[in-house]
Design an enzyme around this catalytic site. Structure first.
Site, PDB file in Angstrom:
ATOM      1  N   GLU A  63       5.596  -5.763   7.686  1.00 30.06           N
ATOM      2  CA  GLU A  63       4.852  -4.801   8.493  1.00 30.06           C
ATOM      3  C   GLU A  63       5.450  -4.506   9.859  1.00 30.06           C
ATOM      4  O   GLU A  63       5.338  -3.378  10.361  1.00 30.06           O
ATOM      5  CB  GLU A  63       3.394  -5.272   8.654  1.00 30.06           C
ATOM      6  CG  GLU A  63       2.532  -5.068   7.432  1.00 30.06           C
ATOM      7  CD  GLU A  63       2.803  -6.056   6.310  1.00 30.06           C
ATOM      8  OE1 GLU A  63       2.307  -5.852   5.190  1.00 30.06           O
ATOM      9  OE2 GLU A  63       3.540  -7.045   6.538  1.00 30.06           O
ATOM     10  N   ASP A  67      -1.048  -7.835   7.404  1.00 29.70           N
ATOM     11  CA  ASP A  67      -2.483  -7.800   7.137  1.00 29.70           C
ATOM     12  C   ASP A  67      -2.797  -8.474   5.809  1.00 29.70           C
ATOM     13  O   ASP A  67      -2.091  -9.397   5.416  1.00 29.70           O
ATOM     14  CB  ASP A  67      -2.987  -6.350   7.184  1.00 29.70           C
ATOM     15  CG  ASP A  67      -2.345  -5.462   6.116  1.00 29.70           C
ATOM     16  OD1 ASP A  67      -1.316  -5.855   5.545  1.00 29.70           O
ATOM     17  OD2 ASP A  67      -2.887  -4.364   5.869  1.00 29.70           O
ATOM     18  N   GLY A  88       0.819  -1.199   0.000  1.00 31.97           N
ATOM     19  CA  GLY A  88       0.000   0.000   0.000  1.00 31.97           C
ATOM     20  C   GLY A  88       0.855   1.253   0.000  1.00 31.97           C
ATOM     21  O   GLY A  88       2.071   1.210   0.200  1.00 31.97           O
ATOM     22  N   GLY A 133       0.474  -5.318   0.598  1.00 31.06           N
ATOM     23  CA  GLY A 133      -0.741  -5.342  -0.207  1.00 31.06           C
ATOM     24  C   GLY A 133      -0.592  -6.092  -1.511  1.00 31.06           C
ATOM     25  O   GLY A 133      -1.578  -6.603  -2.057  1.00 31.06           O
TER      26      GLY A 133
END
Length: 361
Positions: A139, A147, A68, A116
């Site tokens: 992350e 995630d 992301g 992502g």
């Protein structure tokens, strides 16, 4: 009309629909409008009987998607905005949508695939890596918990390999991606164009045809290293806490294990403890939807935690690689601190597992 400067290029070739992430200078980093565009395209193509398969790729030669847009997330966290939860809601819905897509979804995981990018490709029906592939869920280095269903995938890797990758954020090449269940086939990068053309042939009509076609172009990947490292990884990560994992790594007497301990000690202590808790919760029998629901809670909690702003600052904004974590040591992270990452966010839950979140745009 589709313009070459649009962030997502959509096209058709024979029976295959094409999604090309088109921000090569940003390593095809994912934005909210890109998520909405891809979701809307899948809606159309699922209803179109002439579309037999979907191929996902990234523009340029550097990677499919580096994750992301964390600069935007940094600004949102710094200013107390609400754009990131809105982005995550649609992103995680798209991750689930890809996993449940009724037609073959082929992800060309060439080059860098992180965060992502793993969410877009790791849940695909056919996942292809090349000799240039570099996969990671990094992350914990910026104060987040892995995630996009990353913990769902990693929790199903052999032994403790997934826990190792989730906590360290280490990058793996094609052989180790295959070993960990993050990919299905290795195809040399030079064969990807021919493979894409073959998938568009009239005779390719269903999942079996797609798999048969991919296998004609597949090869044996260059060697990895996780299989060799697995004995000490399994032994050290079997511990009940991050602190004990670090102690076992330091006491192992192995240089690679000691280096790994130093890597862990450089990550956000809060994110490490929350990630270990997520990995232990997100293994079987959890569904992907349940894991994405929990990931949404964790991401929203991280948005309000100082480590996210500090982690992105140190890694991306100032690039000094010297984050000042709060708290700064594992021993200072309490059970209550970790529990906040599983608490419902102020704006409400995602609701994928309960069927209250739509998978379309």
């Amino acid at each position: 009309m589709v313009h070459d400067d649009e962030p997502v290029l959509l096209g058709r070739a024979g029976g295959t629909a094409r999604i090309t992430l088109n921000r090569p200078r940003a390593l095809n980093a994912l934005t909210h409008p890109m998520v909405v565009t891809v979701a809307a395209a899948l809606d159309r193509w699922e209803r179109d009987p002439d579309v037999t398969a979907v191929i996902l790729s990234g523009a340029g030669e550097r990677g499919l998607c580096a994750g992301g847009d964390i600069r935007a997330i940094h600004e949102d966290a710094r200013t107390g905005g609400s754009a990131s939860p809105a982005f995550w809601r649609d992103e995680y819905r798209l991750n689930a949508r890809i996993a449940r897509f009724s037609k073959p979804f082929v992800a060309l995981m060439d080059g860098i695939v992180m965060g992502g990018g793993v969410g877009l490709s790791g849940h695909a029906g056919v996942r292809i890596v090349t000799e240039r592939s570099a996969l990671a869920m990094p992350e914990t280095a910026i104060g987040l918990v892995p995630d996009v269903g990353g913990t769902y995938l990693l929790a199903r890797a052999p032994g403790a390999l997934g826990t190792h990758l989730a906590l360290t954020g280490n990058t793996v090449g094609p052989a180790d991606a295959l070993l960990c269940g993050l990919a299905d086939h290795f195809v040399p990068a030079g064969r990807l164009t021919a493979l894409s053309e073959a998938l568009a042939a009239p005779g390719v009509r269903d999942a079996a045809d797609v798999t048969e076609t991919v296998l004609r172009y597949a090869a044996t990947p260059p060697g990895g290293r996780l299989a060799e490292d697995r004995p000490w990884i399994d032994a050290c990560y079997a511990a009940d806490s991050v602190t004990e994992i670090v102690d076992r790594l330091l006491d192992s007497g192995l240089p690679a294990a000691k280096d790994t301990a130093q890597t862990l000690l450089s990550r956000s202590p809060t994110a490490l403890k929350a990630t270990l808790a997520a990995m232990r919760a997100d293994g079987p029998p959890s569904t992907l939807e349940e894991v994405l629901d929990r990931a949404y809670r964790a991401s929203c909690a991280a948005l309000a935690h100082p480590d996210l702003v500090e982690g992105i600052r140190a890694r991306v904004i100032d690039k000094d690689r010297a984050p000042r974590w709060s708290p700064k040591e594992l021993a200072q992270v309490t059970e209550a601190d970790v529990a906040r990452f599983s608490a419902p966010p102020p704006g409400g839950d995602l609701g994928l597992a309960e069927g209250t979140a739509h998978l379309g745009p």
